[in-house]
Design an enzyme around this catalytic site. Structure first.
Site, PDB file in Angstrom:
ATOM      1  N   LYS A 271      92.170 -38.618  50.215  1.00 44.00           N
ATOM      2  CA  LYS A 271      91.462 -38.335  51.921  1.00 44.00           C
ATOM      3  C   LYS A 271      90.782 -37.390  52.326  1.00 44.00           C
ATOM      4  CE  LYS A 271      94.211 -39.154  55.269  1.00 44.00           C
ATOM      5  NZ  LYS A 271      94.272 -38.434  56.132  1.00 44.00           N
TER       6      LYS A 271
ATOM      7  N   ASP B  11      88.474 -39.768  56.438  1.00 45.98           N
ATOM      8  CA  ASP B  11      88.770 -40.644  57.599  1.00 45.98           C
ATOM      9  C   ASP B  11      88.243 -40.225  58.343  1.00 45.98           C
ATOM     10  OD1 ASP B  11      91.049 -41.567  59.320  1.00 45.98           O
ATOM     11  OD2 ASP B  11      92.702 -39.720  57.735  1.00 45.98           O
TER      12      ASP B  11
ATOM     13  N   LYS C  32      86.934 -41.903  61.245  1.00 44.97           N
ATOM     14  CA  LYS C  32      87.893 -42.727  62.736  1.00 44.97           C
ATOM     15  C   LYS C  32      86.620 -42.734  63.930  1.00 44.97           C
ATOM     16  CE  LYS C  32      92.737 -42.067  62.008  1.00 44.97           C
ATOM     17  NZ  LYS C  32      92.739 -40.719  61.741  1.00 44.97           N
ATOM     18  N   LEU C  33      85.326 -43.914  63.280  1.00 45.36           N
ATOM     19  CA  LEU C  33      84.351 -44.106  64.191  1.00 45.36           C
ATOM     20  C   LEU C  33      85.255 -45.210  65.564  1.00 45.36           C
ATOM     21  CD1 LEU C  33      82.883 -42.613  61.734  1.00 45.36           C
ATOM     22  CD2 LEU C  33      80.953 -43.940  62.136  1.00 45.36           C
TER      23      LEU C  33
ATOM     24  N   ASP D 226      82.486 -45.351  68.702  1.00 45.48           N
ATOM     25  CA  ASP D 226      80.813 -45.619  69.328  1.00 45.48           C
ATOM     26  C   ASP D 226      80.367 -46.671  69.510  1.00 45.48           C
ATOM     27  OD1 ASP D 226      78.703 -44.326  71.026  1.00 45.48           O
ATOM     28  OD2 ASP D 226      79.359 -42.401  69.711  1.00 45.48           O
TER      29      ASP D 226
ATOM     30  N   PRO E  94      77.614 -50.489  68.809  1.00 40.20           N
ATOM     31  CA  PRO E  94      77.412 -50.218  67.120  1.00 40.20           C
ATOM     32  C   PRO E  94      76.268 -50.064  66.584  1.00 40.20           C
ATOM     33  CG  PRO E  94      77.652 -52.629  68.901  1.00 40.20           C
ATOM     34  CD  PRO E  94      77.717 -51.027  70.029  1.00 40.20           C
ATOM     35  N   ASN E  95      75.588 -49.518  67.551  1.00 44.24           N
ATOM     36  CA  ASN E  95      73.793 -49.631  67.109  1.00 44.24           C
ATOM     37  C   ASN E  95      74.257 -47.549  65.732  1.00 44.24           C
ATOM     38  OD1 ASN E  95      71.406 -49.490  66.107  1.00 44.24           O
ATOM     39  ND2 ASN E  95      70.857 -47.442  67.410  1.00 44.24           N
TER      40      ASN E  95
ATOM     41  N   THR F 187      99.295 -44.157  66.326  1.00 41.03           N
ATOM     42  CA  THR F 187     100.124 -44.277  65.956  1.00 41.03           C
ATOM     43  C   THR F 187     101.044 -43.360  67.101  1.00 41.03           C
ATOM     44  OG1 THR F 187     100.314 -42.184  64.330  1.00 41.03           O
ATOM     45  CG2 THR F 187     100.980 -44.821  63.922  1.00 41.03           C
TER      46      THR F 187
ATOM     47  N   ARG G 209     102.145 -33.676  52.839  1.00 44.32           N
ATOM     48  CA  ARG G 209     102.842 -32.838  53.221  1.00 44.32           C
ATOM     49  C   ARG G 209     103.663 -33.077  51.483  1.00 44.32           C
ATOM     50  NH1 ARG G 209     103.644 -32.590  59.109  1.00 44.32           N
ATOM     51  NH2 ARG G 209     102.900 -34.757  58.737  1.00 44.32           N
TER      52      ARG G 209
HETATM   53  O1  C5P Z   1     101.539 -35.095  55.692  1.00 43.93           O
HETATM   54  P1  C5P Z   1     101.372 -35.841  56.076  1.00 43.93           P
HETATM   55  O2  C5P Z   1     102.424 -37.158  54.517  1.00 43.93           O
HETATM   56  O3  C5P Z   1     102.451 -36.694  57.537  1.00 43.93           O
HETATM   57  O4  C5P Z   1      99.580 -37.004  56.124  1.00 43.93           O
HETATM   58  C1  C5P Z   1     100.077 -38.013  56.400  1.00 43.93           C
HETATM   59  C2  C5P Z   1      98.315 -38.515  56.386  1.00 43.93           C
HETATM   60  O5  C5P Z   1      98.147 -39.225  57.391  1.00 43.93           O
HETATM   61  C3  C5P Z   1      97.531 -37.111  57.803  1.00 43.93           C
HETATM   62  O6  C5P Z   1      96.425 -36.796  57.317  1.00 43.93           O
HETATM   63  C4  C5P Z   1      97.673 -38.238  59.162  1.00 43.93           C
HETATM   64  O7  C5P Z   1      96.830 -37.439  59.644  1.00 43.93           O
HETATM   65  C5  C5P Z   1      97.655 -39.191  58.633  1.00 43.93           C
HETATM   66  N1  C5P Z   1      98.024 -40.320  59.716  1.00 43.93           N
HETATM   67  C6  C5P Z   1      98.860 -40.546  60.050  1.00 43.93           C
HETATM   68  N2  C5P Z   1      99.337 -41.390  60.911  1.00 43.93           N
HETATM   69  C7  C5P Z   1      98.753 -42.197  61.220  1.00 43.93           C
HETATM   70  C8  C5P Z   1      97.337 -42.543  61.002  1.00 43.93           C
HETATM   71  C9  C5P Z   1      97.275 -41.235  59.532  1.00 43.93           C
HETATM   72  O8  C5P Z   1     100.068 -39.623  59.248  1.00 43.93           O
HETATM   73  N3  C5P Z   1      98.893 -42.828  62.179  1.00 43.93           N
END
Ligand code: C5P
Length: 234
Positions: A34, A61, A63-64, A66, A68-69, A121, A213
């Site tokens: 990703k 990733d 996350k657009l 805006d 529609p066009n 989240t 991580r």
């Molecule tokens: O390091 P870790 O496993 O927490 O990374 C999770 C990845 O998923 C990161 O790139 C984080 O930005 C992304 N992400 C998230 N929670 C979300 C949406 C995306 O942890 N709700």
């Protein structure tokens, strides 16, 4: 449906990213990765092309969100990078999501998977009500956005592994769930509040788990990746 582990390449530069990817031996399947805003805005589309050329599948990733066009035209550009998965905010409404699908579809009819973000989240119940002025409870809001994404023709949503089973129940088995918040048993949760192990995520109906991580910061990232794949795919 394809199931896979996606490594979140949350690195600030191309150099650090490639150093990390160089650790994975040739000859084994290259991990699905990703690329998020940090790396993309720092290094641009060239880094996406370079990682694709090394044989990785890429979830871009960005996350657009805006009109529609604009989203349609931007998605056409991203599709031309030959990425495998992209995303947008379902809050952009079905008009935007349908336009995104049109933009993504290549002349030969193929396109990357298109995944919706429902509610971030990081947005809590108080912010939902007091700032976004949404009176509907969070869980119902998330499921309603997911259903809207499914009805617009999208392929799935990003959600917590704890929500995956419910998303499948409401939106259909074929609607795919992409879930961050995955940790090894006994590992450090970091700033993720609600986590599942890869094995639990598989049991709960997750199609793709996104792990950053626990793999990127591991003493042996290749070993950590193999462990995630073994636990998730069984
Ligand atoms: O390091 P870790 O496993 O927490 O990374 C999770 C990845 O998923 C990161 O790139 C984080 O930005 C992304 N992400 C998230 N929670 C979300 C949406 C995306 O942890 N709700």
């Amino acid at each position: 449906m394809a199931k896979d582990v996606i490594i979140a390449l949350d690195f600030p530069t191309r150099r650090e990213t490639l150093n990390f990817l160089d650790r994975f031996p040739n000859g084994e399947g290259k991990p699905f990765v990703k690329i998020g805003m940090e790396l993309y805005y720092a290094e641009g589309p060239a880094v996406v092309r370079e990682i694709k050329a090394r044989g990785h599948k890429v979830f871009l990733d960005l996350k657009l969100h805006d009109i529609p066009n604009t989203v349609k035209r931007a998605m056409a550009v991203l599709s031309g990078l030959d990425v495998d998965m992209v995303n947008l905010h379902a809050a952009g409404t079905s008009a935007m999501m349908k336009a995104a699908l049109e933009g993504l579809t290549r002349p030969d009819g193929t396109r990357p998977l298109l995944i919706a973000v429902t509610q971030l989240t990081s947005t809590d119940a108080a912010a939902l009500k007091d700032e976004l002025l949404i009176e509907t409870p969070m869980a119902e809001t998330v499921l309603s956005y997911a259903k809207n994404a499914a009805a617009s023709g999208l392929d799935g949503v990003v959600c917590s592994p704890l929500e995956a089973a419910l998303v499948k129940e409401r939106c259909g088995e074929g609607f795919c769930t992409v879930t961050p918040g995955v940790r090894f048993a006994g590992g450090d949760a970091g700033d993720q509040k609600r986590v599942m192990t890869p094995e639990q995520a598989a049991k709960n109906g997750c199609d793709y788990i996104v792990m950053g991580r626990p793999i990127t910061q591991a003493a042996d990232p290749v070993e950590a990746y193999r462990r995630a794949v073994n636990e998730f795919l069984g």
